[in-house]
Design a protein around this motif. Structure first.
Motif, PDB file in Angstrom:
ATOM      1  N   ILE A 210      72.071  61.304  59.139  1.00  0.00           N
ATOM      2  CA  ILE A 210      72.104  60.191  60.100  1.00  0.00           C
ATOM      3  C   ILE A 210      72.539  60.693  61.469  1.00  0.00           C
ATOM      4  O   ILE A 210      71.923  60.373  62.496  1.00  0.00           O
ATOM      5  N   GLN A 211      73.598  61.490  61.491  1.00  0.00           N
ATOM      6  CA  GLN A 211      74.127  62.019  62.755  1.00  0.00           C
ATOM      7  C   GLN A 211      73.101  62.908  63.455  1.00  0.00           C
ATOM      8  O   GLN A 211      72.867  62.772  64.659  1.00  0.00           O
ATOM      9  N   GLN A 212      72.477  63.805  62.703  1.00  0.00           N
ATOM     10  CA  GLN A 212      71.514  64.731  63.287  1.00  0.00           C
ATOM     11  C   GLN A 212      70.273  64.000  63.813  1.00  0.00           C
ATOM     12  O   GLN A 212      69.774  64.314  64.896  1.00  0.00           O
ATOM     13  N   LEU A 213      69.784  63.025  63.057  1.00  0.00           N
ATOM     14  CA  LEU A 213      68.639  62.239  63.509  1.00  0.00           C
ATOM     15  C   LEU A 213      68.982  61.476  64.779  1.00  0.00           C
ATOM     16  O   LEU A 213      68.195  61.435  65.731  1.00  0.00           O
ATOM     17  N   ARG A 214      70.163  60.890  64.823  1.00  0.00           N
ATOM     18  CA  ARG A 214      70.595  60.148  66.008  1.00  0.00           C
ATOM     19  C   ARG A 214      70.639  61.066  67.228  1.00  0.00           C
ATOM     20  O   ARG A 214      70.182  60.688  68.317  1.00  0.00           O
ATOM     21  N   GLU A 215      71.179  62.272  67.061  1.00  0.00           N
ATOM     22  CA  GLU A 215      71.255  63.218  68.174  1.00  0.00           C
ATOM     23  C   GLU A 215      69.866  63.639  68.651  1.00  0.00           C
ATOM     24  O   GLU A 215      69.624  63.740  69.855  1.00  0.00           O
ATOM     25  N   LEU A 216      68.956  63.880  67.717  1.00  0.00           N
ATOM     26  CA  LEU A 216      67.598  64.277  68.090  1.00  0.00           C
ATOM     27  C   LEU A 216      66.854  63.137  68.788  1.00  0.00           C
ATOM     28  O   LEU A 216      66.078  63.380  69.724  1.00  0.00           O
ATOM     29  N   VAL A 217      67.106  61.909  68.365  1.00  0.00           N
ATOM     30  CA  VAL A 217      66.516  60.749  69.048  1.00  0.00           C
ATOM     31  C   VAL A 217      67.101  60.632  70.455  1.00  0.00           C
ATOM     32  O   VAL A 217      66.378  60.442  71.437  1.00  0.00           O
ATOM     33  N   ASP A 218      68.431  60.775  70.570  1.00  0.00           N
ATOM     34  CA  ASP A 218      69.093  60.677  71.875  1.00  0.00           C
ATOM     35  C   ASP A 218      68.600  61.748  72.852  1.00  0.00           C
ATOM     36  O   ASP A 218      68.534  61.507  74.059  1.00  0.00           O
TER      37      ASP A 218
ATOM     38  N   TRP B 244      71.019  72.187  60.389  1.00  0.00           N
ATOM     39  CA  TRP B 244      70.070  71.221  59.873  1.00  0.00           C
ATOM     40  C   TRP B 244      68.950  70.826  60.817  1.00  0.00           C
ATOM     41  O   TRP B 244      67.858  70.503  60.375  1.00  0.00           O
ATOM     42  N   LYS B 245      69.186  70.808  62.110  1.00  0.00           N
ATOM     43  CA  LYS B 245      68.180  70.301  63.041  1.00  0.00           C
ATOM     44  C   LYS B 245      66.848  71.045  62.971  1.00  0.00           C
ATOM     45  O   LYS B 245      65.798  70.403  62.933  1.00  0.00           O
ATOM     46  N   PRO B 246      66.839  72.381  62.938  1.00  0.00           N
ATOM     47  CA  PRO B 246      65.538  73.052  62.828  1.00  0.00           C
ATOM     48  C   PRO B 246      64.787  72.671  61.546  1.00  0.00           C
ATOM     49  O   PRO B 246      63.560  72.532  61.562  1.00  0.00           O
ATOM     50  N   LEU B 247      65.508  72.484  60.448  1.00  0.00           N
ATOM     51  CA  LEU B 247      64.859  72.085  59.195  1.00  0.00           C
ATOM     52  C   LEU B 247      64.314  70.665  59.279  1.00  0.00           C
ATOM     53  O   LEU B 247      63.215  70.384  58.788  1.00  0.00           O
ATOM     54  N   ILE B 248      65.062  69.774  59.905  1.00  0.00           N
ATOM     55  CA  ILE B 248      64.586  68.400  60.096  1.00  0.00           C
ATOM     56  C   ILE B 248      63.305  68.423  60.923  1.00  0.00           C
ATOM     57  O   ILE B 248      62.312  67.775  60.576  1.00  0.00           O
ATOM     58  N   LEU B 249      63.315  69.178  62.002  1.00  0.00           N
ATOM     59  CA  LEU B 249      62.138  69.257  62.873  1.00  0.00           C
ATOM     60  C   LEU B 249      60.948  69.853  62.133  1.00  0.00           C
ATOM     61  O   LEU B 249      59.819  69.386  62.297  1.00  0.00           O
TER      62      LEU B 249
ATOM     63  N   ALA C 106      63.417  66.172  51.605  1.00  0.00           N
ATOM     64  CA  ALA C 106      62.795  67.407  52.100  1.00  0.00           C
ATOM     65  C   ALA C 106      63.832  68.430  52.555  1.00  0.00           C
ATOM     66  O   ALA C 106      63.637  69.628  52.396  1.00  0.00           O
ATOM     67  N   VAL C 107      64.949  67.951  53.100  1.00  0.00           N
ATOM     68  CA  VAL C 107      65.991  68.844  53.614  1.00  0.00           C
ATOM     69  C   VAL C 107      67.083  68.940  52.544  1.00  0.00           C
ATOM     70  O   VAL C 107      68.094  68.244  52.600  1.00  0.00           O
ATOM     71  N   ALA C 108      66.859  69.806  51.592  1.00  0.00           N
ATOM     72  CA  ALA C 108      67.763  69.931  50.442  1.00  0.00           C
ATOM     73  C   ALA C 108      69.168  70.330  50.890  1.00  0.00           C
ATOM     74  O   ALA C 108      69.338  71.236  51.695  1.00  0.00           O
ATOM     75  N   GLY C 109      70.157  69.613  50.355  1.00  0.00           N
ATOM     76  CA  GLY C 109      71.548  69.968  50.593  1.00  0.00           C
ATOM     77  C   GLY C 109      72.226  69.209  51.714  1.00  0.00           C
ATOM     78  O   GLY C 109      73.443  69.279  51.857  1.00  0.00           O
ATOM     79  N   ILE C 110      71.484  68.474  52.516  1.00  0.00           N
ATOM     80  CA  ILE C 110      72.098  67.740  53.622  1.00  0.00           C
ATOM     81  C   ILE C 110      72.683  66.431  53.101  1.00  0.00           C
ATOM     82  O   ILE C 110      72.081  65.762  52.258  1.00  0.00           O
ATOM     83  N   SER C 111      73.859  66.077  53.594  1.00  0.00           N
ATOM     84  CA  SER C 111      74.459  64.804  53.186  1.00  0.00           C
ATOM     85  C   SER C 111      73.841  63.671  54.004  1.00  0.00           C
ATOM     86  O   SER C 111      73.291  63.889  55.094  1.00  0.00           O
ATOM     87  N   GLU C 112      73.941  62.479  53.488  1.00  0.00           N
ATOM     88  CA  GLU C 112      73.388  61.317  54.188  1.00  0.00           C
ATOM     89  C   GLU C 112      74.063  61.138  55.551  1.00  0.00           C
ATOM     90  O   GLU C 112      73.405  60.870  56.554  1.00  0.00           O
ATOM     91  N   LYS C 113      75.376  61.303  55.587  1.00  0.00           N
ATOM     92  CA  LYS C 113      76.134  61.146  56.834  1.00  0.00           C
ATOM     93  C   LYS C 113      75.660  62.138  57.893  1.00  0.00           C
ATOM     94  O   LYS C 113      75.436  61.761  59.048  1.00  0.00           O
ATOM     95  N   VAL C 114      75.514  63.385  57.504  1.00  0.00           N
ATOM     96  CA  VAL C 114      75.087  64.415  58.451  1.00  0.00           C
ATOM     97  C   VAL C 114      73.645  64.176  58.895  1.00  0.00           C
ATOM     98  O   VAL C 114      73.321  64.320  60.072  1.00  0.00           O
TER      99      VAL C 114
END
Length: 121
Positions: free
Chosen positions: A52-60, A21-26, A42-50
């Motif tokens: 949130i986790q991926q955004l948090r990791e990219l921010v960190d 998911w991270k490359p698609l988010i970016l 925009a990121v079709a198929g990603i769950s809300e939980k995932v």
């Protein structure tokens, strides 16, 4: 240099953008800040939980910035940091390669699925 240190920096890059998911988010944040709901659509198929986790990791990791406007209802924007922009520039050629070879890869994957008896996605 130690024998265990790879010459190629892919291990470093994948530590930041690893996963589905991270490359698609970016990709979807490359040109403008977006709210959580916009990213989720925009990121079709990603769950809300995932997400949130991926955004948090990219921010960190310092790739994204999170702007919380401290209001009700919550208004939070995610945007690329300067560091993140350098990563997106590295990802764009990979995006172009995928676009150029999409049909061939889909044919290969279709053949693999039929050999395995898997259902086509």
């Amino acid at each position: 240099m130690s024998a265990n240190v790879p010459v190629c920096g892919l291990d470093v890059s994948l530590a930041v953008i690893g996963g589905k998911w991270k490359p698609l988010i970016l990709y979807h944040l490359r040109s403008e800040p977006r709210r959580f709901g916009e990213i989720k659509r925009a990121v079709a198929g990603i769950s809300e939980k995932v997400l949130i986790q991926q955004l948090r990791e990219l921010v960190d990791m310092g790739v994204l910035t999170r702007h919380d406007h401290q209001q009700v209802p919550p208004k939070v924007y995610y945007a690329m940091s300067d560091f993140g922009q350098t990563l997106v520039l590295a990802l764009l050629p990979l995006c172009e390669w995928g676009t150029e070879h999409r049909q061939r890869v889909e044919q290969i994957l279709s053949g693999v699925r039929s050999r395995d008896g898997s259902q086509a996605e």
